[in-house]
Design an enzyme around this catalytic site. Structure first.
Site, PDB file in Angstrom:
ATOM      1  N   HIS B 104       0.813  -1.223   0.000  1.00  0.00           N
ATOM      2  CA  HIS B 104       0.000   0.000   0.000  1.00  0.00           C
ATOM      3  C   HIS B 104       0.843   1.267   0.000  1.00  0.00           C
ATOM      4  O   HIS B 104       0.345   2.357   0.263  1.00  0.00           O
ATOM      5  CB  HIS B 104      -0.952   0.021   1.198  1.00  0.00           C
ATOM      6  CG  HIS B 104      -1.746  -1.236   1.362  1.00  0.00           C
ATOM      7  ND1 HIS B 104      -1.314  -2.268   2.173  1.00  0.00           N
ATOM      8  CD2 HIS B 104      -2.894  -1.662   0.798  1.00  0.00           C
ATOM      9  CE1 HIS B 104      -2.187  -3.271   2.121  1.00  0.00           C
ATOM     10  NE2 HIS B 104      -3.147  -2.934   1.285  1.00  0.00           N
ATOM     11  N   ASP B 205      32.076 -31.644  18.019  1.00  0.00           N
ATOM     12  CA  ASP B 205      32.270 -32.942  17.373  1.00  0.00           C
ATOM     13  C   ASP B 205      33.616 -33.102  16.673  1.00  0.00           C
ATOM     14  O   ASP B 205      33.734 -32.904  15.467  1.00  0.00           O
ATOM     15  CB  ASP B 205      31.127 -33.211  16.387  1.00  0.00           C
ATOM     16  CG  ASP B 205      31.006 -34.694  16.084  1.00  0.00           C
ATOM     17  OD1 ASP B 205      32.031 -35.400  16.143  1.00  0.00           O
ATOM     18  OD2 ASP B 205      29.884 -35.144  15.792  1.00  0.00           O
ATOM     19  N   HIS B 208      33.848 -36.917  14.653  1.00  0.00           N
ATOM     20  CA  HIS B 208      33.429 -37.240  13.286  1.00  0.00           C
ATOM     21  C   HIS B 208      34.514 -36.946  12.257  1.00  0.00           C
ATOM     22  O   HIS B 208      34.395 -37.359  11.109  1.00  0.00           O
ATOM     23  CB  HIS B 208      32.155 -36.465  12.930  1.00  0.00           C
ATOM     24  CG  HIS B 208      32.391 -35.096  12.358  1.00  0.00           C
ATOM     25  ND1 HIS B 208      32.912 -34.053  13.083  1.00  0.00           N
ATOM     26  CD2 HIS B 208      32.192 -34.601  11.105  1.00  0.00           C
ATOM     27  CE1 HIS B 208      33.004 -32.987  12.319  1.00  0.00           C
ATOM     28  NE2 HIS B 208      32.584 -33.285  11.113  1.00  0.00           N
ATOM     29  N   HIS B 213      35.272 -37.498   7.199  1.00  0.00           N
ATOM     30  CA  HIS B 213      35.988 -36.691   6.203  1.00  0.00           C
ATOM     31  C   HIS B 213      37.207 -37.359   5.583  1.00  0.00           C
ATOM     32  O   HIS B 213      38.025 -36.678   4.956  1.00  0.00           O
ATOM     33  CB  HIS B 213      36.382 -35.352   6.825  1.00  0.00           C
ATOM     34  CG  HIS B 213      35.189 -34.525   7.220  1.00  0.00           C
ATOM     35  ND1 HIS B 213      34.198 -34.196   6.325  1.00  0.00           N
ATOM     36  CD2 HIS B 213      34.810 -33.992   8.407  1.00  0.00           C
ATOM     37  CE1 HIS B 213      33.265 -33.473   6.952  1.00  0.00           C
ATOM     38  NE2 HIS B 213      33.608 -33.351   8.209  1.00  0.00           N
ATOM     39  N   ASP B 360      29.109 -33.889   5.530  1.00  0.00           N
ATOM     40  CA  ASP B 360      28.403 -33.487   6.751  1.00  0.00           C
ATOM     41  C   ASP B 360      26.903 -33.402   6.494  1.00  0.00           C
ATOM     42  O   ASP B 360      26.089 -33.906   7.265  1.00  0.00           O
ATOM     43  CB  ASP B 360      28.898 -32.111   7.227  1.00  0.00           C
ATOM     44  CG  ASP B 360      30.279 -32.168   7.846  1.00  0.00           C
ATOM     45  OD1 ASP B 360      30.543 -33.109   8.615  1.00  0.00           O
ATOM     46  OD2 ASP B 360      31.090 -31.270   7.565  1.00  0.00           O
TER      47      ASP B 360
HETATM   48  S1  FES Z   1       1.713  -0.640   3.117  1.00  0.00           S
HETATM   49 FE1  FES Z   1       0.161  -2.097   3.485  1.00  0.00          FE
HETATM   50  S2  FES Z   1       1.313  -3.871   3.940  1.00  0.00           S
HETATM   51 FE2  FES Z   1       2.834  -2.359   3.709  1.00  0.00          FE
HETATM   52 FE   LIG Z   2      32.399 -32.054   9.423  1.00  0.00          FE
END
Ligand code: FES
Ligand SMILES: [Fe+2]
Lengths: 185, 427
Positions: B104, B205, B208, B213, B360
């Site tokens: 708006h 961790d 792991h 890896h 991962d």
């Molecule tokens: S102006 Fe109406 S939702 Fe932003």
């Molecule tokens: Fe990792």
């Protein structure tokens, strides 16, 4: 191999500027062979399609507003992937270990390459080519991902064959919906 | 039905129910009691250098804009139009003079004040006082050595107090001559996992590293690299009583150096070893942290890797979904070449295509998927490693030694704190 083109023929085509239609089918054949190698995970053979000085990059895409103008920016510094031949080879080595869990067991992939356009000739033995792609990844039970985008390549004629000297992969996502990128495009 | 939280974390954080990672009602409470009340990392000041620059992020699931003001200061507010709730900006980042809502047409200035409403006299006849409808500010904002943190809780303790002893590790990441900056954008991707699983991975961790890896280490390692000594077999953890903490690698100095070399390349690795020497007069033995192959988490969801200098936020997107954002932090004093190398290696190793992080993500998503089953969801998980090893192998202030194995001490601390804030902050 279908992607083999006669060197003289190719160079003549380039010199005479006839790089569009008949040349495009050779490029398409090359891409179809390449897609097949990727889908079969014949990645050593795929590496052989790259020049030694290849640069392979996937930039990050960003929704931007600049003073009211909205754009989706393709950055030339921000990357999701940025590799040379050594880095790409390391990625292949990784998959060959059998311990790259994100690809054990292997995904099922399908690379579809379309909209191939030969854009220009550079320096007498290089073509710039753009193409679109969909790479589908299906994994384990029902996991599936689509990687969709466009590619801008520089293809170099090397002993009558195309090799990929540059590849820029522009994905159509700003946030990757896939949990990882285990495959290339 | 009220959530019975106490029974879900037992034995001082050493036994944790898998329900924590699945239940929507717990997730809703986390948004209220953790994310709306914790300090969150928003962005690095270098991302918004100029007046009107903004960066869009999240605190929990709340969309937040961080905006550089005309006077150079930084403000942050909810990215929600006060009229009907449209997003004020749908961009990830950018530069604006003001924010005009597309619905708006209400316009807010860079500070979040409502400055114009179309046709305000005729429509509202004085009933709408613009000063009542500014954008909702992030109540507290602090800049810690270039990192911007925000907190929606007006009662929150200062960031310094929130960090406590963890500030030391943040200092070791950020205390650089000439400061630090973000290099090369933000990687963003979705992992089908609960946010605590990666946050926990980075806080505690070390266990792991080798099993998950190995493939990445094998890919990076030069031939002579001894894979039986993959850095990561021995890890200790440090932690505060407020859920922050991290993993330090106990591998011998030689293995660590080779590990960093393989990951960063020799030039950048050497830079970090040199940096450690320059920081030593100020930080003593702790200066070695800058090249330690470890990880860290600031509660709840901000993590980083030392040396690799990748920062990340595990944005919660529902109980089984996380959006990961990563930044590469570079030291401003570095040459452009070193900065590029830092970025290149951080993208190669971590991030969605990273040869470490790919695996991962696979583990984390499967750990989450197995909670779909009712029986599997009711199981508990042990955080018992390193419980009997005692302290003080590392010079950090509070720590749980791995003793050659791994310690889950920071994980116990993470879940103790999780329970504490989930039960004490309330309705
Ligand atoms: S102006 Fe109406 S939702 Fe932003
Ligand atoms: Fe990792």
């Amino acid at each position: 191999m279908a992607s083999t083109v006669q060197k003289d023929e190719a160079l003549n085509a380039i010199k005479s500027g006839e790089v569009a239609d008949n040349f495009r089918s050779a490029v398409e054949n090359f891409y179809f062979e390449e897609a097949d190698l990727l889908d079969q995970f014949r990645l050593r053979d795929w590496l052989a399609l790259l020049t030694d000085d290849v640069i392979y990059r996937i930039p990050i895409r960003v929704n931007r507003t600049d003073r009211g103008r909205s754009v989706t920016e393709v950055s030339d510094t921000d990357m999701l992937l940025d590799e040379d031949k050594r880095g790409l080879t390391q990625r292949v080595v990784r998959l060959e270990t059998g311990r790259a869990w994100a690809e054990e067991p292997r995904s099922r992939t399908r690379h579809l390459v379309t909209n191939v356009r030969v854009r220009s000739v550079v320096g007498g033995n290089e073509l710039t080519v753009s193409s679109n792609f969909i790479a589908y990844r299906n994994r384990l039970e029902i996991e599936q991902d689509f990687y969709v985008g466009t590619r801008e390549d520089v293809l170099r004629l090397d002993a009558g064959r195309f090799k990929i000297a540059r590849r820029l992969v522009i994905l159509d996502q700003t946030v990757l919906t896939a949990k990882n990128m285990t495959i290339l495009f | 039905m009220a959530v019975q939280l106490d029974s879900l974390v037992q034995g001082e954080g050493s036994i944790v129910s898998r329900e924590l990672f699945w239940r929507p009602d717990i997730y809703e409470l986390e948004l209220e009691r953790i994310f709306a009340k914790s300090w969150a990392f928003l962005c690095h000041e270098s991302q918004i250098p100029n007046k009107g620059d903004f960066f869009s992020t999240y605190i929990g699931e709340d969309s937040v804009l961080v905006v550089r003001q005309a006077d150079g200061s930084i403000r942050a507010f909810l990215n929600v139009c006060r009229h009907r709730g449209m997003k004020i900006s749908t961009a990830d980042e950018g530069n604006v003079r003001s924010f005009t809502c597309t619905y708006h047409g209400w316009t807010f200035d860079l500070g979040g004040a409502l400055v114009s409403v179309p046709n305000i006299e005729k429509s509202f006849n004085g009933r709408l006082r613009t000063e009542d409808w500014s954008l909702q500010p992030v109540s507290k904002l602090e800049n810690y050595r270039g990192l911007i943190f925000g907190n929606f809780d007006p009662e929150a303790v200062s960031l310094k107090e929130y960090l406590g002893d963890m500030a030391l590790y943040l200092d070791l990441l950020l205390d650089r001559e000439g400061g630090t900056e973000v290099y090369g954008g933000v990687q963003k991707w979705r992992v089908q996992t609960n946010w605590k699983i990666p946050a926990e991975n980075f806080v505690t961790d070390g266990m792991h590293l080798a099993p998950t890896h190995t493939a990445a280490v094998l890919a990076l390692a030069p031939e002579e690299f001894d894979v039986t000594k993959v850095p990561g077999f021995g890890t200790s953890t440090y932690f505060t009583s407020t859920g922050h903490g991290g993993v330090v690698n106990d591998a011998d100095a030689e293995s660590q150096r080779r590990g960093l070399n393989a990951m960063l390349g020799p030039a950048l690795a050497e830079y970090y070893y040199g940096l450690a020497e320059r920081l030593r007069p100020k930080y003593g033995a702790m200066a070695s942290y800058v090249h330690n192959i470890g990880s860290a988490t600031i509660f709840p969801n901000f993590s980083w890797l030392a040396g690799r200098q990748t920062l990340r936020v595990w944005h919660p997107k529902g109980p089984q979904e996380t959006e990961v954002w990563t930044w590469t932090l570079v030291n401003s004093e570095c040459s452009e070449e070193l900065k590029k190398q830092q970025r290149r290696t951080s993208v190669q190793t971590f991030g969605p295509s990273g040869i470490f992080e790919q695996d991962d993500a696979e583990n984390w998503s499967q750990c989450t998927a197995t909670m779909r089953g009712y029986v599997g969801r009711k199981l508990t998980m042990p955080y018992l490693a390193g419980q009997d090893n005692g302290d003080a192998k590392h010079p950090g202030k509070t720590l749980s030694a791995g003793n050659g194995g791994a310690s889950e001490g920071a994980g116990r601390s993470f879940y103790r704190h999780w329970l504490q804030v989930m039960t004490s902050r309330g309705r």
